[in-house]
Design a protein around this motif. Structure first.
Motif, short mmCIF file in Angstrom:
data_model
loop_
_atom_site.label_atom_id
_atom_site.label_comp_id
_atom_site.label_asym_id
_atom_site.label_seq_id
_atom_site.Cartn_x
_atom_site.Cartn_y
_atom_site.Cartn_z
N TRP A 75 0.98 -1.05 -0.12
CA TRP A 75 0.07 -0.19 -0.12
C TRP A 75 1.00 1.24 -0.02
N VAL A 76 1.00 1.82 -1.14
CA VAL A 76 1.70 3.06 -1.31
C VAL A 76 0.75 4.34 -0.85
N ILE A 77 1.49 5.23 0.15
CA ILE A 77 0.84 6.08 0.90
C ILE A 77 1.87 7.47 0.76
N ASP A 78 1.10 8.68 0.53
CA ASP A 78 2.07 9.96 0.30
C ASP A 78 2.32 10.66 1.75
N ILE A 79 3.44 10.84 2.28
CA ILE A 79 3.60 11.28 3.47
C ILE A 79 3.27 12.95 3.45
N LYS A 158 4.75 -13.06 -5.03
CA LYS A 158 3.87 -12.08 -5.69
C LYS A 158 3.21 -11.20 -4.68
N ALA A 159 2.77 -9.49 -5.07
CA ALA A 159 1.99 -8.83 -4.17
C ALA A 159 1.24 -7.95 -5.01
N LEU A 160 0.18 -7.49 -4.64
CA LEU A 160 -0.85 -6.64 -5.02
C LEU A 160 -0.31 -5.20 -4.58
N VAL A 161 -0.20 -4.13 -5.81
CA VAL A 161 0.11 -2.82 -5.44
C VAL A 161 -0.90 -1.85 -5.32
N ILE A 162 -1.48 -1.29 -4.21
CA ILE A 162 -2.48 -0.14 -4.28
C ILE A 162 -2.21 1.12 -4.03
N GLY A 163 -2.95 2.17 -3.95
CA GLY A 163 -2.76 3.47 -3.54
C GLY A 163 -3.67 4.38 -4.35
N VAL A 164 -3.94 5.43 -3.81
CA VAL A 164 -4.79 6.44 -4.50
C VAL A 164 -4.04 7.35 -5.54
N THR A 165 -4.76 8.10 -6.45
CA THR A 165 -3.96 8.76 -7.40
C THR A 165 -2.80 9.70 -6.99
N ASN A 166 -1.69 9.82 -7.58
CA ASN A 166 -0.64 10.72 -7.41
C ASN A 166 0.23 10.46 -6.08
N VAL A 167 0.20 9.40 -5.44
CA VAL A 167 1.25 8.95 -4.39
C VAL A 167 2.45 8.55 -4.87
N GLY A 168 2.70 8.47 -6.26
CA GLY A 168 3.98 8.19 -6.73
C GLY A 168 4.33 6.46 -6.81
N LYS A 169 3.17 5.98 -7.27
CA LYS A 169 3.14 4.44 -7.27
C LYS A 169 3.94 4.14 -8.60
N GLU A 201 14.98 -10.24 -8.43
CA GLU A 201 14.25 -11.48 -7.64
C GLU A 201 13.19 -12.15 -8.08
N ASN A 202 12.86 -13.14 -7.56
CA ASN A 202 11.76 -14.19 -8.25
C ASN A 202 10.60 -13.49 -7.33
N LEU A 203 10.09 -12.49 -7.91
CA LEU A 203 9.13 -11.65 -7.28
C LEU A 203 8.38 -10.72 -8.40
N TYR A 204 6.92 -10.98 -8.19
CA TYR A 204 6.10 -10.01 -9.24
C TYR A 204 5.22 -9.23 -8.39
N LEU A 205 5.04 -8.12 -9.03
CA LEU A 205 4.42 -6.86 -8.42
C LEU A 205 3.08 -6.65 -9.27
N TYR A 206 1.98 -6.65 -8.99
CA TYR A 206 0.44 -6.47 -9.61
C TYR A 206 0.38 -5.09 -9.49
N ASP A 207 0.33 -4.20 -10.29
CA ASP A 207 0.17 -2.89 -10.09
C ASP A 207 -1.58 -2.71 -10.47
N THR A 208 -2.29 -1.90 -9.94
CA THR A 208 -3.62 -1.60 -9.91
C THR A 208 -4.05 0.04 -10.26
N PRO A 209 -5.06 0.15 -10.82
CA PRO A 209 -5.19 1.66 -11.08
C PRO A 209 -5.40 2.47 -9.88
N GLY A 210 -4.80 3.79 -9.97
CA GLY A 210 -4.78 4.61 -8.73
C GLY A 210 -6.34 5.05 -8.40
N ILE A 211 -6.52 4.92 -7.16
CA ILE A 211 -7.88 5.00 -6.54
C ILE A 211 -8.27 6.40 -6.59
N MET A 212 -9.51 6.86 -7.24
CA MET A 212 -9.66 8.20 -7.10
C MET A 212 -10.56 8.63 -5.86
#
Length: 363
Positions: A75-79, A158-169, A201-212
């Motif tokens: 979960w990407v968050i903008d400080i 594998k991990a799911l990546v989420i965050g609202v728009t403009n957090v720099g994801k 790494e043997n690691l995949y990240l799954y990027d999702t649309p920015g949450i409005m």
């Protein structure tokens, strides 16, 4: 076929919808063996221009459908905009998941603020049980990303990546993943879920649309103004020691009317993007400025706007030394000497939060 920039399905029919590319351009690039981007991503990548599209993502239902296949969520968050980007509705949806909180844009804070201080502050705010799951990073400065990757590689493949728009994801993922995604300071660049492999790494990240969202000052601005107002370097800060009956503007969409009962006037700081106007005036002039100078003297908005175009609300707060009043999507007031009473005028949906100081007011 999906656009490698935004993840939308390539289509030739509607330029206003995700994934559009003219058929002749598609066939030419296919024949030449070149990367096939949708028209929108191509123009963002090569010209820095945003193409408006019709897109509505119901994040609640869509996120639920994504979560079923993942135990670990990034979960990407903008400080800078913590109140607008750490959201209880998202936190509730993530219950039962192993969440890694990536607190991005450390580079925007004053240099005197330490990583340890930021981490402790975030830990209190989100009530994290495992501090190791809180990672303070700067995608812009490439800070903290190696340790983040090592943690993720220990946890999962594998991990799911989420965050609202403009957090720099997207910028964060482009730093740590092998495939270059479309990078943009415009909101909503990622339109579909994208599978990205992490370097080494043997690691995949799954990027999702920015949450409005709909409760940040940023949400009220057009895309070009958002791009202008989003901070790109250390935040601007200014100290105020107002006399009685004074008003301070933080841009044109946030007004502070300050009062106090003590003999000494209060002292507070405002933190925001360098593109945001700080302006102090007499209380009797404030209404006139709001009605006549939005987008002119007072920015944002970035162009002339009418007072009547917004529905306004007023909220009153009593703030003590060591407290901050955060205005989602814009910045915050930090009290160095109090108490003070402040009546805040903002558009009606904008989120206002009183919190413990992120930046020590005595610095």
């Amino acid at each position: 076929m999906k656009c490698p920039g935004c993840g939308a399905n390539i289509q030739f029919e509607d330029p206003k919808k995700p994934g559009y590319i003219p058929r002749e351009a598609f066939e030419k690039r296919l024949e030449e063996g070149k990367e096939i981007l949708c028209q929108r991503c191509f123009r963002i990548k090569h010209y820095g221009k945003l193409e408006p599209i019709e897109y509505d993502w119901d994040f609640r239902n869509q996120l639920k459908s994504y979560l079923g296949g993942f135990e670990v969520v990034l979960w990407v968050i903008d400080i800078f905009d913590f109140e607008g980007t750490y959201r209880e509705d998202i936190a509730n949806l993530l219950e039962g998941k192993d969440v890694v909180y990536v607190i991005n844009k450390l580079d925007l804070l004053p240099r005197a603020v330490t990583v340890k201080e930021v981490k402790e502050w975030v830990k209190k705010r989100i009530k994290a049980k495992d501090p190791e799951r809180i990672r303070i990073v700067s995608a812009e400065k490439n800070y903290g990303l190696k340790s983040l990757v090592k943690l993720l590689a220990r946890l999962t493949d594998k991990a799911l990546v989420i965050g609202v728009t403009n957090v720099g994801k997207s910028s964060l993922l482009n730093r740590i993943c092998t495939h270059e995604n479309t990078i943009s300071s415009f909101p909503g660049t990622t339109l579909g879920i994208l599978r990205r492999k992490v370097k080494g790494e043997n690691l995949y990240l799954y990027d999702t649309p920015g949450i409005m969202t709909k409760d940040r000052i940023l949400d009220l601005l057009d895309p070009e103004c958002q791009k202008t107002i989003l901070p790109k370097e250390e935040l601007s800060r200014k100290t105020f020691k107002p006399e009685r009956n004074r008003t301070i503007f933080m841009g044109g969409l946030c007004r502070f009317d300050v009062d106090y009962e003590t003999e000494r006037s209060p002292i507070f700081l405002l933190f925001s993007s360098r593109e945001v106007t700080f302006h102090e005036t007499r209380r009797e002039r404030a209404d006139e400025l709001m009605k006549n100078r939005l987008g002119d003297l007072l920015k944002p908005p970035c162009s002339k706007a009418r007072y009547e175009d917004f529905t306004w609300k007023k909220e009153k707060f009593v703030l003590n030394e060591g407290e901050e009043l955060a205005v989602a999507g814009l910045g915050w007031m930090s009290v160095r000497r109090g108490p003070l009473t402040v009546e805040v005028t903002v558009p009606e949906n904008v989120k206002l939060v009183v919190r413990e100081a992120l930046v020590n007011p005595n610095r």
